[in-house]
Motif scaffolding. Structure first.
Motif, short mmCIF file in Angstrom:
data_model
loop_
_atom_site.label_atom_id
_atom_site.label_comp_id
_atom_site.label_asym_id
_atom_site.label_seq_id
_atom_site.Cartn_x
_atom_site.Cartn_y
_atom_site.Cartn_z
N TYR A 4 0.88 -1.16 0.05
CA TYR A 4 0.03 -0.03 -0.09
C TYR A 4 0.74 1.09 -0.05
CZ TYR A 4 -3.73 -3.10 1.60
OH TYR A 4 -4.65 -4.16 1.70
N ASP A 5 0.35 2.29 -0.24
CA ASP A 5 0.74 3.66 -0.35
C ASP A 5 0.26 4.05 1.14
OD1 ASP A 5 2.55 3.80 -2.45
OD2 ASP A 5 0.74 4.20 -3.79
N TYR A 6 1.08 4.33 2.03
CA TYR A 6 0.36 4.73 3.38
C TYR A 6 -0.05 6.19 3.59
CZ TYR A 6 1.38 -0.08 4.66
OH TYR A 6 1.23 -1.46 4.81
N ILE A 7 -1.16 6.53 4.12
CA ILE A 7 -1.24 7.98 4.63
C ILE A 7 -1.58 8.00 5.97
CG2 ILE A 7 -2.84 9.82 4.15
CD1 ILE A 7 -4.09 8.66 1.52
N GLY A 8 -0.70 8.84 6.57
CA GLY A 8 -0.80 9.12 8.28
C GLY A 8 -1.93 10.07 8.32
N ILE A 9 -2.53 10.03 9.45
CA ILE A 9 -3.61 10.87 9.64
C ILE A 9 -3.70 11.05 11.31
CG2 ILE A 9 -6.19 11.16 9.70
CD1 ILE A 9 -6.34 9.48 7.23
N ASP A 10 -3.57 12.28 11.27
CA ASP A 10 -3.77 12.64 12.94
C ASP A 10 -4.98 13.27 12.91
OD1 ASP A 10 -2.11 13.30 15.66
OD2 ASP A 10 -3.13 15.14 15.12
N VAL A 11 -5.99 12.88 14.01
CA VAL A 11 -7.42 13.08 14.24
C VAL A 11 -7.33 14.22 15.40
CG1 VAL A 11 -9.81 12.41 14.27
CG2 VAL A 11 -8.00 10.98 12.89
N SER A 12 -8.27 14.97 15.24
CA SER A 12 -8.78 15.99 16.35
C SER A 12 -10.12 16.19 16.23
CB SER A 12 -7.74 17.33 16.35
OG SER A 12 -8.01 17.92 15.05
N LEU A 104 3.02 8.55 11.37
CA LEU A 104 2.31 7.38 11.09
C LEU A 104 2.43 6.99 9.92
CD1 LEU A 104 -0.86 8.90 13.12
CD2 LEU A 104 0.25 7.02 13.80
N ALA A 105 2.47 7.82 8.83
CA ALA A 105 2.75 7.42 7.48
C ALA A 105 3.96 6.46 7.27
CB ALA A 105 2.59 8.25 6.53
N GLN A 106 5.13 6.97 8.16
CA GLN A 106 6.61 6.33 8.26
C GLN A 106 6.38 5.19 8.74
OE1 GLN A 106 8.68 9.48 9.96
NE2 GLN A 106 9.85 9.64 7.83
N MET A 107 5.30 5.06 9.77
CA MET A 107 5.28 3.63 10.61
C MET A 107 4.69 2.78 9.84
SD MET A 107 3.41 3.42 14.52
CE MET A 107 3.19 1.87 15.12
N GLY A 108 3.46 3.04 9.08
CA GLY A 108 2.82 2.15 8.13
C GLY A 108 3.89 1.52 7.15
N SER A 109 4.56 2.51 6.34
CA SER A 109 5.61 2.15 5.40
C SER A 109 6.75 0.91 6.12
CB SER A 109 6.09 3.27 4.86
OG SER A 109 7.19 2.91 3.56
N GLU A 110 7.23 1.53 6.93
CA GLU A 110 8.34 0.56 7.51
C GLU A 110 7.91 -0.52 8.10
OE1 GLU A 110 10.78 2.83 10.13
OE2 GLU A 110 11.16 4.63 8.91
N LYS A 111 6.85 -0.60 8.58
CA LYS A 111 6.64 -1.91 9.21
C LYS A 111 5.35 -2.55 8.28
CE LYS A 111 6.77 -0.37 13.99
NZ LYS A 111 7.74 -1.38 14.48
N GLN A 112 5.26 -2.15 7.17
CA GLN A 112 4.28 -2.84 6.03
C GLN A 112 3.20 -3.06 6.72
OE1 GLN A 112 4.39 -3.04 2.58
NE2 GLN A 112 5.76 -1.43 3.03
#
Length: 326
Positions: A4-12, A104-112
């Motif tokens: 996947y292409d990961y999109i990090g999202i910080d929710v408020s 969060l996007a980097q975390m998704g990409s590095e850890k797949q």
């Protein structure tokens, strides 16, 4: 394993901050956390293999997650502690919304990270949780009103208007509690009734426990083992040992829904008397000098293991099984 292409999202409460890589460069966006803007933003990703990575925020992330499910976009909910320590490991000194989304996007990409399979009953599951939340709040309010009425009854000259107001409020709350309890009762579908039958076969598990387990855990399909279940509920003791000097006392994590632990603690009071395996466990721990509450939490964990076993194996509980092989 899909890529996947990961999109990090910080929710408020008011916004979601998004971060993703486009041709090696980081892009950031801010979208209003309302249904229409979120639906418009998600529509641009429908034709791409993307995966949203976000933390659980209680209720603020609900609209985004539900809309993502509607349009077929994958998402992963990560533990807040893990994402926090991931940022620390990267050496970030400053934390703000855009940086959190990028991490969060980097975390998704590095850890797949791989998105979970969303069960078909998820909508009903969310509705039951809302009903349970309202029931918990009204139950607390009922106790408060009863205590206030009792306090007024002890006064020499109680104000009739105050008593009438509290009594009227108590009657309304009682009516609402009855309606919520009726709505929370398991449906008449054959599959659900079979699930209820299996759970109720465990000695110590009653109607209230079944309602609670159905509300928060469903059919247990999201758990690959009983260890995952116990970890989710928060009844596994954690240890902190380091060298020869650090020996912190083991405590349960209490990370999961507290309502499950509270409900099953009451069920454990019956199980330690009538459930043979639970009774043996409780007595053995008490003989070893363990405190009453420690032994009771062990019984709660035992009950969860038994419920998980009967549900996943689809074999009703046999209270004599323990005696046959001991």
């Amino acid at each position: 394993m899909e890529t996947y292409d990961y999109i990090g999202i910080d929710v408020s409460k008011s916004w979601i901050d998004c971060a993703y890589q486009d041709q090696g460069a980081w892009q950031s966006e801010r979208v209003c956390n309302e249904v229409d803007p979120l639906r418009t933003w998600l529509s641009q990703w429908q034709e791409q293999e993307v995966c949203l990575v976000l933390e659980s925020t209680g209720y603020y992330h609900d609209k985004l997650v539900c809309l993502a499910e509607e349009v077929g976009i994958a998402y992963v909910m990560v533990n807040g502690r893990k994402s926090y320590h991931f940022m620390q490991a990267q050496g970030h000194l400053h934390k703000h919304d855009r940086q959190a989304a990028r991490s969060l996007a980097q975390m998704g990409s590095e850890k797949q990270l791989q998105p979970p399979i969303v069960p078909s009953y998820m909508k009903e599951h969310r509705q039951r949780k809302q009903l349970q939340m309202a029931l918990n709040a009204l139950t607390k309010q009922r106790g408060m009103l009863k205590n206030q009425l009792h306090a007024l009854e002890q006064l020499y000259q109680a104000n009739p208007l105050a008593q009438t107001a509290l009594q009227s409020a108590l009657e309304v709350v009682e009516t609402q509690i009855q309606e919520l309890e009726k709505a929370l009762s398991p449906s008449d579908e054959e599959e659900v009734q079979r699930l209820v039958q299996l759970m109720r076969s465990v000695v110590g598990i009653g109607p209230k426990s079944v309602e609670c387990l159905l509300t928060y855990l469903g059919d247990f399909s999201q758990f690959e083992s009983h260890k995952q279940l116990l970890k989710f509920v928060g009844v596994i003791p954690g240890h902190h040992l380091s060298g020869s000097s650090v020996r912190k006392r083991a405590r349960i994590s209490k990370q999961g829904p507290g309502q499950i632990r509270a409900t099953l603690y009451m069920a454990a009071r019956s199980a330690k008397k009538h459930n043979h395996a639970c009774r043996e466990l409780y007595e053995r721990l008490r003989k070893k000098g363990k405190p009453h509450k420690v032994a009771m939490i062990a019984v709660v964990a035992k009950l969860l293991k038994q419920v998980y076993a009967v549900v996943t194996s689809e074999i009703e509980f046999d209270n004599q099984y323990y005696l046959k092989y001991n």
